[in-house]
Design a protein around this motif. Structure first.
Motif, PDB file in Angstrom:
ATOM      1  N   GLY A 376       4.805  -4.498   0.601  1.00 28.05           N
ATOM      2  CA  GLY A 376       4.966  -5.719  -0.382  1.00 28.05           C
ATOM      3  C   GLY A 376       4.633  -6.941  -0.177  1.00 28.05           C
ATOM      4  O   GLY A 376       4.967  -8.279  -0.376  1.00 28.05           O
ATOM      5  N   VAL A 377       3.488  -6.426   1.345  1.00 26.57           N
ATOM      6  CA  VAL A 377       2.404  -8.029   1.237  1.00 26.57           C
ATOM      7  C   VAL A 377       1.849  -7.919  -0.399  1.00 26.57           C
ATOM      8  O   VAL A 377       1.354  -6.689  -1.459  1.00 26.57           O
ATOM      9  CB  VAL A 377       1.228  -7.406   1.935  1.00 26.57           C
ATOM     10  N   ARG A 378       1.577  -9.061  -0.884  1.00 26.38           N
ATOM     11  CA  ARG A 378       1.078 -10.135  -2.101  1.00 26.38           C
ATOM     12  C   ARG A 378      -0.418 -10.426  -1.729  1.00 26.38           C
ATOM     13  O   ARG A 378      -1.585 -11.024  -0.757  1.00 26.38           O
ATOM     14  CB  ARG A 378       1.841 -10.605  -2.186  1.00 26.38           C
ATOM     15  N   TYR A 379      -1.410 -10.045  -2.399  1.00 23.83           N
ATOM     16  CA  TYR A 379      -2.950 -10.399  -2.580  1.00 23.83           C
ATOM     17  C   TYR A 379      -3.087 -11.267  -3.571  1.00 23.83           C
ATOM     18  O   TYR A 379      -2.733 -11.021  -4.753  1.00 23.83           O
ATOM     19  CB  TYR A 379      -3.517  -9.081  -2.514  1.00 23.83           C
ATOM     20  N   LEU A 380      -3.944 -12.378  -3.919  1.00 23.72           N
ATOM     21  CA  LEU A 380      -4.836 -12.830  -4.385  1.00 23.72           C
ATOM     22  C   LEU A 380      -6.042 -12.373  -4.329  1.00 23.72           C
ATOM     23  O   LEU A 380      -6.398 -11.291  -3.186  1.00 23.72           O
ATOM     24  CB  LEU A 380      -5.713 -13.806  -3.997  1.00 23.72           C
ATOM     25  N   CYS A 381      -6.245 -11.450  -5.486  1.00 19.86           N
ATOM     26  CA  CYS A 381      -8.146  -9.743  -5.277  1.00 19.86           C
ATOM     27  C   CYS A 381      -8.955 -10.791  -6.546  1.00 19.86           C
ATOM     28  O   CYS A 381      -8.024 -11.250  -8.212  1.00 19.86           O
ATOM     29  CB  CYS A 381      -7.252  -8.685  -6.097  1.00 19.86           C
TER      30      CYS A 381
END
Length: 470
Positions: A376-381
């Motif tokens: 459930g952790v969201r990232y900017l990649c």
């Protein structure tokens, strides 16, 4: 994000010992009882928010240093180890693994090392060839893997080297004048080293003749690579004592591993010299981690910038926690580090849905992605392709993808987050760490089944995959 109860007894104890304080003295500074401190250090009670803030205030450290760091990396490595079918019937809950990592990290490291030995032995047995009986079977980590894990669990930050390199950078004027002029002048004046140009017949980037004090460089190096090689030579000439001490404390199993690590430490010194810690971190924040602007400002390559961003882990002065990886066209991760919650798999290729793979289709461009992992952790990649190699038509070149990013709570610190729908959950692509440990059941990009799941074969039905994950 909620972190739940925080058991950080070992970190609190290490902090107390580093400050040469007794439990009574430490408890008094925190404003708590000695019995409460004793319970915290033995992980019998979690740290309250008030104590956590007091630790950060009284000892000038960041909260992320107490709640993150090696614990996240060790927990990720342990969780991946326990997915092996070898441990079927002995599964551990997340809370149990956290207890091991927090209370007995040495046991966690030992279990991971034992599993690595088991994997190597299994792989050797599975690929028996005509050398059987003439080459002794080894079940230990390879020297390269041992060094990789050394940097991984050091948080990719070597404090003793970083401080020395930053001090030298200030002394010789890195950042205040042309880097080549500063580095070459220091080599000449301090070490009496003369810089020479290699001939076309010499197929080397750099060669140092210690007797004649001549450093020979290829005339076809880019300015960024040339400067790095100068800094590397300075590392070899000036940092031997501190590097020997670090290698002695590391206690590598073989001399080969120690010498491989020595190369890594020389490279670390060189990177810290041409990109001095505080000056670089301030510039990164000023331009919101714009890789091109940082590359131009410091006269370095994009890879050098990305790698340095991943080392900004100085206690009390940490940079934005990012993950960083370098990937070749075959999907092999040749460099990896993460100060974020996302931890790269130790075995297997990276998730095929990750934007790093798309970078090869868009050379010279920055590829952006909003992604969410199964937890459930969201990232900017962000990812971009680079080309490495010599000059000339017949010279082979290598293409790599550089991938880095941060948790979405830090995204505003990156220029690449502009105009992206950070608040729209549907804008995030579901990605995993590695297919072999990914728990997603309906992923069309899956390459292999997950290790610990039972497969259901239905001969008269077919979805994205030829099987269904129970």
């Amino acid at each position: 994000m909620a972190t739940g109860k925080l058991y950080i007894g070992r970190k609190v104890r290490d902090l107390r010992l580093a400050n040469l304080a007794t439990q009574a003295q430490f408890a008094e500074r925190l404003g708590i009882s000695v019995s409460y401190l004793n319970q915290i250090e033995s992980n019998q009670r979690p740290v309250s928010a008030a104590v956590l803030l007091s630790l950060a205030d009284k000892f000038k450290i960041e909260l992320s240093e107490l709640s993150g760091g090696e614990g996240n990396r060790l927990l990720s490595a342990l969780a991946e180890t326990l997915t092996d079918p070898l441990f079927a019937g002995h599964s551990a809950t997340l809370q149990e693994m956290k207890m091991v990592v927090n209370n007995a990290p040495g046991v966690a490291h030992a279990l991971i090392a034992a599993h690595q030995a088991y994997r190597h032995n299994s792989e050797r047995l599975a690929s028996i060839d005509d050398t059987l009986g003439r080459v002794p079977t080894t079940v230990e980590q390879t020297p390269y893997e041992e060094v990789r894990d050394f940097f991984h669990f050091m948080d990719n930050y070597i404090h003793e080297i970083d401080v020395v390199a930053e001090k030298l950078a200030i002394e010789i004027g890195i950042g205040d004048q042309d880097s080549y002029a500063a580095l070459s002048s220091h080599l000449e004046k301090t070490f009496r080293v003369r810089i020479s140009r290699a001939t076309d017949s010499e197929d080397l980037m750099r060669s140092f003749d210690e007797t004649r004090r001549v450093l020979t460089l290829s005339p076809y190096l880019t300015p960024a690579t040339r400067n790095f090689q100068l800094a590397l030579q300075i590392a070899q000439l000036s940092a031997a004592a501190v590097i020997d001490q670090i290698l002695g404390n590391a206690a590598f199993r073989t001399n080969e591993a120690a010498e491989i690590c020595r190369i890594g430490l020389h490279n670390y010194f060189a990177g810290a010299l041409i990109l001095p810690y505080r000056k670089f971190m301030e510039a990164a924040r000023e331009v919101r981690h714009d890789l091109d602007l940082l590359s131009v400002r410091f006269g370095t390559s994009l890879e050098q910038i990305c790698h340095r961003l991943s080392t900004l882990q100085r206690p009390g002065q940490k940079g934005t926690p990012i993950f960083f990886a370098r990937i070749d066209r075959a999907g092999n991760i040749t460099k990896r580090h993460s100060a974020a919650k996302l931890q790269f798999a130790r075995y297997g290729a990276a998730c095929p849905l990750w934007n790093a793979h798309r970078a090869f289709e868009a050379p010279g461009q920055i590829v952006r992605q909003l992604a969410e992992t199964p937890d459930g952790v969201r990232y900017l990649c962000i990812a971009t392709q680079i080309t490495k190699g010599g000059r000339g038509f017949h010279t082979p070149r290598q293409n790599f993808a550089l991938a880095l990013g941060c948790e979405i709570s830090y995204a505003e610190q990156f220029v690449y987050a502009d105009d992206m729908e950070l608040g729209n959950r549907t804008a995030f692509d579901p990605i995993g760490i590695s297919c072999r440990i990914c728990e997603r059941k309906n992923c069309a990009g899956r390459a292999v089944p997950p290790l610990k799941s039972q497969l259901v074969i239905e001969h008269f039905k077919r979805g994205h995959l030829p099987y269904r994950i129970a």
